[in-house]
Design an enzyme around this catalytic site. Structure first.
Site, PDB file in Angstrom:
ATOM      1  N   GLY A 110       0.941  -1.292   0.004  1.00  0.00           N
ATOM      2  CA  GLY A 110      -0.149  -0.040   0.015  1.00  0.00           C
ATOM      3  C   GLY A 110       1.247   1.268   0.180  1.00  0.00           C
ATOM      4  N   CYS A 111       0.409   2.315  -0.195  1.00  0.00           N
ATOM      5  CA  CYS A 111       0.873   3.528  -0.608  1.00  0.00           C
ATOM      6  C   CYS A 111       1.674   4.135   0.825  1.00  0.00           C
ATOM      7  CB  CYS A 111       0.300   4.543  -1.121  1.00  0.00           C
ATOM      8  SG  CYS A 111      -1.367   5.044  -0.492  1.00  0.00           S
ATOM      9  N   TYR A 112       0.433   3.967   1.898  1.00  0.00           N
ATOM     10  CA  TYR A 112       1.112   4.285   3.333  1.00  0.00           C
ATOM     11  C   TYR A 112       2.077   3.577   3.834  1.00  0.00           C
ATOM     12  CZ  TYR A 112      -2.490   8.058   3.937  1.00  0.00           C
ATOM     13  OH  TYR A 112      -3.451   9.288   3.991  1.00  0.00           O
TER      14      TYR A 112
END
Lengths: 340, 340, 340, 340
Positions: C149-151
């Site tokens: 995921g991006c986070y």
């Protein structure tokens, strides 16, 4: 206290109008309505209100509006406003319509540009176009005020005095306009998503924007003959504000000084139109959150090419603020009440 | 590998150019210089470079440049470039000047608009204006290429083919342009502070921008007679991009289809000019970080009023990208090398 | 040339991935698909492509994908990816899934956080979490790579080396993260309209974001025991980028210098992780449009309070760039191919 | 009418304060001064003023201020305020100082963090810290009010009631704050140029911001013992607003409901502090251009980790608005006069 109803209070314009009316010294907000089925706390759409204000925006009911309001502001989508307005006019109320439904006097022009049948054409001739500084006297006696579109307001204020005095050729007018995104309202469309608008700029509805005939109607009236303009709107990556860069050919006698003086004299008694000094030009940030319309003027040396720069806040002078100014005129309040 | 020096590599244009040259398949960045007294790591101004690249931007030294570079890019302030260019031309180097110093062929016009004496006028006639798509053949043989200004690039690409074919009246041209803030460079001025630009939009240097004579020079050449335009630049709250909305009167025979076809044919072999289909218009986001120039066309029904919309990235096609394209032409690389 | 298919090429991630693959020296984009019913020209979603590239994004067809692609990138919504992946794994293809469907190894955790039944749980243990710098060796042999995921990407790269070496207390970790709007994808929601995001900033899904368990899974693995973190995401008024400010308690022996050195040594051979020098901190603009992850470190004097600052581009290192990096690892290309 | 002078009216804070005072029902703006040598029309720095207001900002003169003002607002740079304040206090005037010069009671702490000698230390003990909701009674009698810094205001309002009631461990407090650019004032620095800030986000002065000791001073007082916090400020690409995300450990008895109720009860009579309902969080847009401080609360399930979200407008509640609120308290006007 004059009792005011705002129909369609959840949109950007409705919320801005509610904010202005709440701060107005001579009126009371007696009703806020929505087409949604459940009531909404006003603070949901207007978070800046005081903790003490417990107002709700309630589902629309014709009878309640009739009972509770002296003046009714329509912040409804085009085509919905015409049906609604009729009912209140028949009941003797004053209607200030912020939609486009009563701006164009010619039913056919309306139908061509908005693509729907006009169902209340009997009111078109009776409606007064609410461009305050130009139609002040008519507005004072009007029961149906058609609040101008956001794009037309600034350019009309800049052009009408010059056309009336034959200082420019009306046939030469080009309006290059740029609007902040709130002008497009709250409906969910891809074009107003953050990632589409941010760091972007583009023209849209080139030669096809529905505000062109509205501008042409008032310019034609000022010129005493049909006027056709070129109008190209653009989308700016800002929330508020409209900036118009206007090009026109002057007549022989119109120097830059004459044009500036004409505008200054025309608007000397108008609290919201400010003419910039030589070499000074308006900007969005100077009019944001105000009801001002700022106008700058330049003529290219050795030519007759006039450039006018005009800035307003689209939600204030271009919508809610001008609606309040119209109410002030109609009900005899000071023109700037609640707006300065 | 061709050895390239970038003089003035710390500015926005210099950094962008360095980035493009580092990714170019046929050249080597042999030298980066600054007017500052101490060397600066390239990564300070170009943080996107690979960890492996240890390049420094070093204080300028004439001899080092002469020794290390075949082609010299000048990303220097106007007036500083002219003195510098002279020294390298005398030494037989190819100079691509991104300043304004060699764009105007008439010394007097330069001096009027830039307010300084031109100290290297002997090179003005020899300099080739580096508008790649228009002056391709001359550029291939030039030793001093005057890279066009950011504002002129787009409008010239849109207008020159139409003027050459007499499809529009050159005297009617109005250019309403809007630029991102990087166009103003890195110098500290109040007008480019975040709080001044953000949520703002305004015209500046109305009828007084120094890119007007540059546009007029090329249009006059295309028209075979002196052309005077109206040019009003605006500042957009975005970092990159220039968008021009151009107004002109067509001649009798020029329909929208004819104009679009003329542009399409003119640029069929040009990899970076794209003509939009009917009803489609360019936007900044479609050209950002590219060397493209996108052009849209509209004629208002029943009139001769042409509107052209033109978008480029001011730092790429409006500066560094076009400089690389000029280098490609001059040294016989594929025109799009390092740019697609 | 390795043949690549991108499923879901019309979204922000799919378009970014397509752009990277088109510029990659060792692969060919053989297929782009969409769930929409009609084909779309690639240039509609990726306007930066060359005029020569005539690629279309075509309606999805299982057989065509099987026939045309060696590696299949899934840029599909969560829950849709799991069904699709299965079909290609069965056919012996390599799948790089950019959705969340195979990131969490525990079916129940997935179902709790994503609110749907996992229909392909048999692949959960086989999927390799594609955090390139940490799981490099496993990725080289994986047929199903779950792109992070991006986070999680940035914080995991900063925290894992410190937890592995017991330099911080894993139970003390707080991640305060801020993301650009493209992280929310293209679906039309009020929260990502321009007027809602512009000039705004706010926390959302406080203590309830589905990327928390993904971060906890990898930290627990590094710690050798269950780790629970505090994670508060915020929405930034920018298009691209994620910035995480991480707070943790150091163990007795961990000075700022030790922590910085640990990170530098860990990532010495990793082309995309850059550790900032003392007193220097990352910023979004330094990583935008790159695959870099920049990390800065500070310990408050006289305390054990560690602050780490981590910046990535959410669409590149946080999605498409890392997917390409995973492909490079899996197929033996240089890790930085197509990414520098 | 109370006569007010604003010293330093050309900055962002001074202009905002002038705007609020002009709209205030119980005061008159009798003097505006600048350190510049020539008078400036107020409309140059405050374009929203009515056409009728002809106020000028005039060069500073001690005697004129003494003669014309009852209350003197200092919007001067740190270190300049201390010398100026002294002169008016000696003359029996009330001084509201918006600089940092009288906020810290310990001369040494001031000198450590601001790097200059404090030349008016005799006033440090007499100055009252103007955090209205916390020090209301003291402010009513103060002649020297030290208006709080923009960063401390929100977190202190959120934390003090909880620390006083021993609901959180003061030693565990982490403040992750993000400010709009107007907080940096108007001085020309590279860090606040549009192209540096736009599309960017970064931490700065990590563990080194001068507002940390100001926060610690009030928290220590509330705790009855020295408190040390972690404070990391960030720069947001917006003009106005500060958002703080606060992390702390609760004591055994503090549930989320207890904390919310404590805050609600504390601020029941305070018109400007609003506590969000469960699952609701503040945002900059809800407080912009208002004097509100909005606070949201969340405790992570199964833990003692408290997250508080706090939003204010840095120029209003974080500076000019709170200064007016302090004046209202000091002179017995309704606390919300001129602010709602």
């Amino acid at each position: 206290m004059l009792k005011c109803a705002v129909l369609g209070a959840t949109g950007y314009t409705g919320a801005e109008l509610t904010k202005l009316l709440l701060a107005h010294p001579h009126v009371r907000v007696s009703l806020l309505t929505t087409r949604q089925e459940k009531p909404i706390a006003l603070r949901e759409v207007l978070p800046s209100v005081s903790k003490d204000i417990k107002l709700e925006i309630t589902p629309y009911s014709l009878d309640t509006v009739k009972k509770k309001a002296d003046v009714i502001f329509l912040c409804l989508p085009h085509t919905e406003a015409m049906a609604t307005a009729e009912q209140f006019l028949a009941a003797g109320k004053v209607v200030i319509d912020l939609s486009a439904d009563f701006r164009l006097r010619d039913k056919k022009v309306y139908e061509t540009w908005y693509g729907v049948i006009h169902t209340a054409p009997q009111y078109l001739s009776q409606a007064v176009y609410g461009l305050c500084e130009v139609y002040r006297e008519k507005i004072k006696k009007a029961d149906l005020i058609a609040n101008p579109g956001c794009y037309p307001t600034g350019p009309l204020l800049a052009l009408i005095p010059l056309i009336k005095r034959k200082l420019i050729d009306p046939g030469s007018v080009i309006i290059n306009a740029a609007s902040g995104v709130s002008g497009a309202g709250k409906k969910l469309v891809a074009a107003t998503q953050f990632c589409e608008v941010n760091e972007n700029y583009n023209a849209y509805k080139v030669n096809q924007h529905q505000h062109a005939p509205e501008i042409e109607q008032s310019l034609s009236e000022a010129a005493g003959k049909p006027v056709k303009i070129t109008f190209v709107p653009h989308l700016l990556p800002v929330t508020r504000g409209i900036f118009a860069t206007i090009y026109a050919e002057t007549t022989a006698k119109a120097t830059e000084a004459v044009i500036r003086k004409t505008l200054q004299e025309t608007y000397q008694q108008s609290p919201f139109v400010r003419i910039k000094a030589e070499g000074q030009y308006p900007s969005l940030k100077e009019v944001r959150h105000t009801n001002f319309c700022d106008i700058g003027v330049s003529i290219q040396k050795g030519t007759r090419r006039l450039v006018m720069l005009v800035a307003i806040d689209n939600l204030v002078k271009g919508a809610a603020g001008q609606a309040v100014q119209n109410m002030n005129l109609r009900f005899g309040f000071p023109e700037e009440a609640g707006l300065l």
